[in-house]
Design a protein around this motif. Sequence first.
Motif, PDB file in Angstrom:
ATOM      1  N   ALA A 176     137.877  92.685  81.006  1.00 56.12           N
ATOM      2  CA  ALA A 176     138.053  93.802  80.067  1.00 56.12           C
ATOM      3  C   ALA A 176     138.978  93.487  78.898  1.00 56.12           C
ATOM      4  N   SER A 177     139.854  92.509  79.056  1.00 55.23           N
ATOM      5  CA  SER A 177     140.807  92.205  77.981  1.00 55.23           C
ATOM      6  C   SER A 177     140.201  91.385  76.853  1.00 55.23           C
ATOM      7  N   ILE A 207     133.676 100.524  82.785  1.00 54.11           N
ATOM      8  CA  ILE A 207     133.991  99.728  81.583  1.00 54.11           C
ATOM      9  C   ILE A 207     134.937 100.513  80.679  1.00 54.11           C
ATOM     10  N   ASN A 208     134.651 101.802  80.530  1.00 57.43           N
ATOM     11  CA  ASN A 208     135.512 102.670  79.713  1.00 57.43           C
ATOM     12  C   ASN A 208     136.943 102.711  80.272  1.00 57.43           C
ATOM     13  N   GLN A 211     138.501 100.485  82.215  1.00 55.64           N
ATOM     14  CA  GLN A 211     139.204  99.206  82.066  1.00 55.64           C
ATOM     15  C   GLN A 211     139.502  98.893  80.595  1.00 55.64           C
ATOM     16  N   ALA A 212     138.614  99.315  79.710  1.00 52.74           N
ATOM     17  CA  ALA A 212     138.853  99.118  78.270  1.00 52.74           C
ATOM     18  C   ALA A 212     140.065  99.933  77.828  1.00 52.74           C
ATOM     19  N   LYS A 213     140.173 101.146  78.358  1.00 48.97           N
ATOM     20  CA  LYS A 213     141.316 102.010  78.020  1.00 48.97           C
ATOM     21  C   LYS A 213     142.629 101.352  78.450  1.00 48.97           C
ATOM     22  N   ASN A 230     143.275  98.343  78.537  1.00 49.88           N
ATOM     23  CA  ASN A 230     143.545  97.230  77.632  1.00 49.88           C
ATOM     24  C   ASN A 230     143.602  97.654  76.168  1.00 49.88           C
ATOM     25  N   ARG A 272     141.346  98.962  74.233  1.00 47.94           N
ATOM     26  CA  ARG A 272     140.208  98.407  73.499  1.00 47.94           C
ATOM     27  C   ARG A 272     139.029  99.374  73.543  1.00 47.94           C
ATOM     28  N   ILE A 325     135.077  98.595  74.065  1.00 48.96           N
ATOM     29  CA  ILE A 325     134.183  97.485  74.398  1.00 48.96           C
ATOM     30  C   ILE A 325     132.749  97.845  74.019  1.00 48.96           C
ATOM     31  N   HIS A 368     136.259 104.663  75.013  1.00 45.11           N
ATOM     32  CA  HIS A 368     136.616 103.239  74.978  1.00 45.11           C
ATOM     33  C   HIS A 368     135.406 102.321  75.195  1.00 45.11           C
ATOM     34  N   VAL A 369     134.216 102.900  75.087  1.00 39.36           N
ATOM     35  CA  VAL A 369     132.992 102.089  75.056  1.00 39.36           C
ATOM     36  C   VAL A 369     132.167 102.531  73.857  1.00 39.36           C
TER      37      VAL A 369
END
Length: 223
Positions: free
Chosen positions: A79-80, A97-98, A100-102, A104, A106, A108, A144-145
Amino acid sequence: MSIRENLNKIKSTLPEKVTLVAVSKTKPVSDLMEAYHGGQRIFGENKIQEMVEKYEAMPKDIDWHMIGHVQSNKVKYMASFVRLIHGVDNFKLLKEINKQAKKNDRVIDCLLQIKIAEEDSKFGMSAADASKIIQSKEFSELKHVKIVGVMGMATFTDNQDQIKKEFRFLKYTFDELKKLITENFELQTISMGMSGDYELAIACGSNMIRVGSSIFGDRNYTN
């Protein structure tokens, strides 16, 4: 021919709008670095652990694409840094994914994997499911996606008419979904076509191809 020569030969035949993802799964870092020195900056892996190891060992101006089937519990490892996840085939995965992106800080980019092949072994959601997800309230809450396109894998067959039909269906699905406009959804990419059929895929509307063996040679699977 060398990896660099294979790469240059393929690139010389591609229309300007087509992005080449060099599928480097199972290949050693030395092979990837030969492609890197030949100007390639986008690499696709299908196992997260292998991609993480290569990310850590290689230059940081590379865009890493996750092109394989993704298990939710492994999203955190990439995710990073992952640039694009091709194989999002259900909403549960999108939520992870959302999440883990949050963590970091980010957003994605993701592609929805649409099932276009007749083979049961191929992953993917139906076009109707994709439309339903995109228009749902739950999807609108994922900040975050970003869905930037669709991906599909044609049936493994020598029947060019069948492959063409499946590629055209993905292009049609892309065109239909593109009419939907939401904040975290902006379709630009159709990822379809591999070493054996990318020319046909481009003719059917692909603007991102995933090419491995035509660049790196046949794979040696040790598993």
